[in-house]
Design an enzyme around this catalytic site. Structure first.
Site, PDB file in Angstrom:
ATOM      1  CG  ASP A  68      42.985  41.263  43.199  1.00 33.14           C
ATOM      2  OD1 ASP A  68      44.545  41.399  43.636  1.00 33.14           O
ATOM      3  OD2 ASP A  68      41.646  41.809  43.024  1.00 33.14           O
ATOM      4  CB  CYS A  69      44.458  39.707  36.485  1.00 32.54           C
ATOM      5  SG  CYS A  69      43.375  39.136  37.070  1.00 32.54           S
TER       6      CYS A  69
END
Ligand code: BGC
Ligand code: NOJ
Length: 811
Positions: free
Chosen positions: A483-484
């Protein structure tokens, strides 16, 4: 240093010191009513949705940590104490907390009185039951005053924390005998209330918080308790609570059992009222009556234990490693059930208001859970798929109460669709239930848009095919599993979310090698499924795309010693020797290895050797190296974390099993085993003071070698680590793998293991499997004997339901 020990026979973790390095919690509840409870009785309850139906209040990140819970205060002469030590923190003569499967027992003793609280949510019950046993072990008669305590939350846990101008005027309660009802907003738009009861007449009560505590006192010195005098307060607005007061006399040797019920009720619109402004209490009374004696509680408790014994009997191992057995047989499977129920919503690191059910998370959670209650997995798959869009894109999350996609986060995580193929095929492999593929399932929950579930798998597959970048690799979108890694975000505004911001998308060349590997694995699964369904044309079409992906990875995804991680917005490499920071990443190397891309040419071996050399450390495999030491606007959140934490070179336990499975592809059982042990909580138990979080469940992240305190873990409980480790150890190390029409046996173990046994229930039959390893091998089955007869290859045909079969495997 340890703070307790495993009681394997009872399936409990026993905490012997209340001052654990972090609250060590447990979950109560199986279906709708849930509680979180810490080893010092902190925590809260909710019904289905921790945001919209929060029943009791909890203050996250408070001082002291873990303030607020369900407390019993015992007043014995001038001493006031709690069985769980907190909140009064009166020094106890004895303390023990036993976290078990869906229940917790907290036991404390002071001045000859022992108090034991058993808490659990009985099966099929919308309530938490607490059985409190008080024993007088002293030689004198004791006159005690007991005060119970819970604090009501005004239902919506988010507005409960912010809208005080309204909240302080809405609170309403009713007191009826020994039952305190919380009915805030019941007159208007709500049809639910909560209650807290005790099975004995009370000597007083309080429902107004400030009256109970006194405005200037904390949880550790409620004024009414200190005075030994309840005020019988009735809350009007402000902050409603529920406290019963009971006077209890105990002769030497005498004991008393009390039953408290904290419950939730929903009433139909036309059945809401008993009379004007008096709520209809029928359902509450019915539940209270089910538990009005200790005997009834014991019976319900036995039911819960039997339920868990049965669930855990589906997979059971006996290996040379006690620590492995307790993880696989009990705690790992238990954690899988918890992640299945909660996704990433409510833990001591997830506030219950931030996130709903994750699309990718819930699909992955299925692989650790599906063998326990396949029917619930089936429903989950349909719920998840119903939130998908017609082009295969998916809401990243949905809310459990409404089952609708969460608009705030939206879509655009391009790995999401593929996980539906994993979840669905895992379910069919476990159950043989191909009929699920014919279930009509809508898109975005729009009635009338239904297509058979199979169609959702097709659009999932095609979502990748239709979103390829310049190298023929999958476009990453907002992010893939990581997600990053936000390659289209370009945010310099701290008020923007990394996950939902795309300041540059137009013309983006950002591609993901992680999705490429993932697509290769699940694209093949999709093609195989098509073949089984007789859809040969679709199978051939799918296979063509998978082959093209393998070519693209081989051509543009190999960096010489390992697989690249991605191409950024501009088409520059990420996860390459060419980079200064972030030269190598775990995800793409895990997935491309699991896919076996370039296996014959030695790529997998090289990639995994590079992982060993560059990413492995004492506490596990870190996500990337070198860690980012500055913010790269083109990479996003990953570079926002200090080195060694979370997605920036933390040991993200979720993806360690991808490497473990990759190692089993190579047959390196010793290495797979070494990696497994490093992050397995029962093996890190002796360093609990460093590790910090519970030694009985996996944490999402252990601080990596670049961190200030390598080895310190965070985010326990709600992590895909649970499902992936169970999947890796059960299917790839122990090698018991369900397939569409058989059980495959393909162990990859430490050469030191001479023998181990597995009991596996599969489609109604029980398989007693013994694996012998006389030659000290790591992988490769030489013979399988089923019920005394040799079989071809390493497969066990599906046995008739109800039968018991003996399987002997020799490596
Ligand atoms: C975390 C991720 C998480 C994401 C969810 C990030 O801050 O580092 O692990 O998946 O938030 O939105
Ligand atoms: C936690 C999220 O729940 C999960 O979906 C994600 O894949 C990992 N963090 C990695 O960023």
């Amino acid at each position: 240093m340890q703070y307790g020990y495993f009681d394997d026979l009872k399936r409990e973790y026993v905490i012997t010191d209340p001052r654990t390095p972090w609250p060590w919690i447990n979950y109560l509840g199986n279906e709708d009513f849930f509680s979180l409870i810490s080893n010092t009785a902190g925590g809260y309850s909710f019904y289905k949705d921790a945001k919209f139906r929060r029943i009791t209040r909890y203050r996250y990140n408070n001082v002291p940590m873990d303030s607020g819970g369900k407390y019993f205060y015992i007043r014995d002469e001038d001493t006031v104490w709690n069985p769980g030590w907190k909140p009064c923190k009166t020094t106890l003569d004895a303390y023990e907390c036993r976290h078990g499967m869906g229940y917790t027992v907290i036991r404390g003793s002071k001045n000859g009185i022992e108090a034991e609280v058993l808490c659990f949510v009985p099966l099929k019950t919308q309530a938490e039951v607490q059985k409190l046993t008080l024993r007088n072990q002293s030689g004198t008669t004791k006159k005690l005053k007991l005060f119970s305590f819970v604090e009501w939350c005004l239902w919506n846990a988010a507005t409960d924390m912010e809208n005080f101008q309204r909240n302080f005027s809405t609170g309403e309660v009713e007191v009826d005998g020994s039952v305190i009802y919380h009915k805030t907003e019941y007159r208007e738009r709500r049809n639910h209330y909560a209650y807290y009861s005790v099975n004995q007449p009370v000597d007083g009560y309080d429902t107004d918080r400030e009256t109970f505590f006194g405005l200037y006192n904390g949880f550790d010195e409620p004024q009414t308790v200190m005075d030994g005098a309840p005020r019988n307060s009735v809350a009007h607005g402000w902050s409603p609570v529920a406290s019963h007061c009971l006077e209890i006399n105990l002769d030497p040797g005498e004991s008393k059992e009390l039953v408290f019920v904290l419950g939730y009720v929903e009433n139909a619109q036309d059945e809401k009222w008993e009379s004007r402004n008096i709520i209809n209490k029928d359902k509450a009374k019915a539940t209270i009556a089910r538990f009005d004696t200790a005997g009834k509680v014991d019976e319900a408790f036995a039911g819960l234990r039997a339920y868990w014994d049965n669930l855990l009997s589906n997979f059971n191992v006996r290996t040379p490693e006690e620590k492995l057995d307790r993880m696989v047989n009990t705690w790992n499977q238990y954690q899988c059930m918890i992640t299945f129920c909660f996704s990433r919503s409510a833990s001591y690191f997830e506030s219950g208001i931030g996130r709903g059910m994750g699309f990718r998370d819930s699909n992955q959670d299925l692989i650790g859970f599906v063998h326990q209650i396949p029917e619930r997995a089936r429903q989950r798959i349909i719920d998840i798929a119903s939130t998908q869009f017609p082009d295969g894109a998916c809401y990243h999350q949905y809310q459990p109460l409404t089952k609708k996609g969460n608009n705030e986060i939206g879509q655009g995580f391009n790995d999401d669709p593929l996980w539906l193929i994993l979840g669905t095929t895992a379910y069919i492999k476990e159950t043989g239930d191909f009929a699920i593929l014919d279930e009509p399932v809508p898109f975005d929950n729009v009635p009338g848009s239904e297509v058979p579930l199979f169609g959702h798998l097709t659009v999932s597959f095609d979502h990748v095919v239709n979103n390829l970048g310049p190298h023929g690799l999958p476009l990453i979108g907002r992010a893939d599993w990581n997600d990053c890694l936000n390659l289209n975000c370009f945010s310099s505004d701290p008020d923007e979310s990394f996950q939902t911001t795309e300041n540059k998308t137009e013309g983006s060349k950002a591609e993901s090698l992680m999705i490429a590997g993932l697509f290769t694995v699940y694209g093949r699964d999709y093609a195989e499924l098509c073949k089984r369904l007789g859809r040969d044309e679709e199978a051939a079409r799918a296979q063509k795309h998978v082959d093209a992906m393998v070519d693209a990875v081989t051509k543009s995804g190999w960096d010489g010693e390992w697989f690249l991680r991605a191409y950024d917005y501009f088409g520059n490499k990420i996860g390459s020797r060419e980079n200064e920071e972030g030269q190598i990443f775990i995800e793409s190397n895990g997935w491309c290895s699991m896919a076996g891309i370039g296996l014959g040419e030695g790529l997998v071996e090289k990639a995994l050797d590079s992982v060993k050399e560059r990413l492995d450390c004492e506490h596990g495999i870190v996500l990337n190296q070198p860690a980012y030491t500055e913010y790269h606007i083109g990479y996003g959140e990953i570079s926002s974390y200090p080195p060694g934490y979370k997605e920036n070179a933390g040991i993200f336990c979720h993806n360690n099993p991808w490497i473990i499975i990759g190692e089993t592809v190579l047959g390196r059982g010793d290495r797979a085993w070494e990696y497994f042990r490093k992050i397995c909580p029962s093996y890190t138990e002796p360093i609990s003071d460093l590790h910090k979080v519970e030694p009985y469940v996996y944490a999402q992240m252990i601080a990596g070698k670049d961190a200030f305190r390598p080895g310190e873990a965070k985010n326990s409980w709600l992590t895909g680590t649970a499902a992936w480790n169970f999947y890796a150890v059960s299917q790839y190390i122990l090698g018991i793998r369900p397939a569409y029409d058989r059980l495959e046996i393909d162990p990859c173990i430490s050469p030191e293991w001479k023998t181990y046994g597995v009991t596996r229930k599969f489609r109604g039959a029980t398989y007693h499997i013994t694996v012998n390893n006389p030659g000290g091998k790591m992988k490769g089955v030489s013979s399988v004997i089923v019920n005394g007869k040799p079989v071809e290859g390493n497969v066990v045909p599906v046995q008739p339901a109800g039968s018991v079969c003996e399987v002997e495997v020799i490596l």
